[in-house]
Each structure stands twice: as C-alpha cells, then as structure tokens.
Design a protein around this motif. Sequence first.
Motif, PDB file in Angstrom:
ATOM      1  N   LEU A   1       0.826  -1.193   0.000  1.00  0.00           N
ATOM      2  CA  LEU A   1       0.000   0.000   0.000  1.00  0.00           C
ATOM      3  C   LEU A   1       0.870   1.256   0.000  1.00  0.00           C
ATOM      4  O   LEU A   1       0.611   2.204  -0.753  1.00  0.00           O
ATOM      5  CB  LEU A   1      -0.925  -0.001   1.218  1.00  0.00           C
ATOM      6  N   GLU A   2       1.915   1.263   0.804  1.00  0.00           N
ATOM      7  CA  GLU A   2       2.848   2.397   0.827  1.00  0.00           C
ATOM      8  C   GLU A   2       3.476   2.612  -0.551  1.00  0.00           C
ATOM      9  O   GLU A   2       3.605   3.746  -1.009  1.00  0.00           O
ATOM     10  CB  GLU A   2       3.950   2.161   1.861  1.00  0.00           C
ATOM     11  N   ARG A   3       3.859   1.530  -1.207  1.00  0.00           N
ATOM     12  CA  ARG A   3       4.453   1.612  -2.531  1.00  0.00           C
ATOM     13  C   ARG A   3       3.486   2.231  -3.538  1.00  0.00           C
ATOM     14  O   ARG A   3       3.842   3.108  -4.314  1.00  0.00           O
ATOM     15  CB  ARG A   3       4.900   0.225  -3.010  1.00  0.00           C
ATOM     16  N   ARG A   4       2.242   1.800  -3.499  1.00  0.00           N
ATOM     17  CA  ARG A   4       1.226   2.320  -4.422  1.00  0.00           C
ATOM     18  C   ARG A   4       0.967   3.807  -4.169  1.00  0.00           C
ATOM     19  O   ARG A   4       0.824   4.590  -5.107  1.00  0.00           O
ATOM     20  CB  ARG A   4      -0.078   1.555  -4.275  1.00  0.00           C
TER      21      ARG A   4
END
Length: 65
Positions: free
Chosen positions: A58-61
């Motif tokens: 989620l952080e990456r997205r």
Amino acid sequence: MIVITLHICRHTYCTNMAKAGISPKSLQYLMGHLDIATTLGYYTHYKFNDVEKEVRELERRLSGG
C-alpha cells in the motif's frame, strides 16, 4: 503426525483466497457463511508478516512506485 482434513483444506482455501485479494463478501458467498465474521474471524489466518507485506505494498502504491 500431521493430519490434513477437508476442514483444514477449507481454512487454507479461505486464507489463500483472501491473500489473493478476493473481496470479503465474495469470499463469504463462496464459503457459504451467513455471517462475514465467520469468514474473516475464523476461516482466514493472517500472520504479522502477511499484514506487513500488505502495508508495504500500500505504501508503494501511494508513493507512486
């Protein structure tokens, strides 16, 4: 001795489908549960590393990566 029963296979199926991203309501329907709490509370088995992996994804997205 490890005994694998059909009931254990149901738990494994439910957990794997949840990890694959199927919606909770779809999974509830496939499992034949009347209550979503049964599907999510008793049949899906997440561990810390599973949750950590999802949070990192989620952080990456969100960061556009």
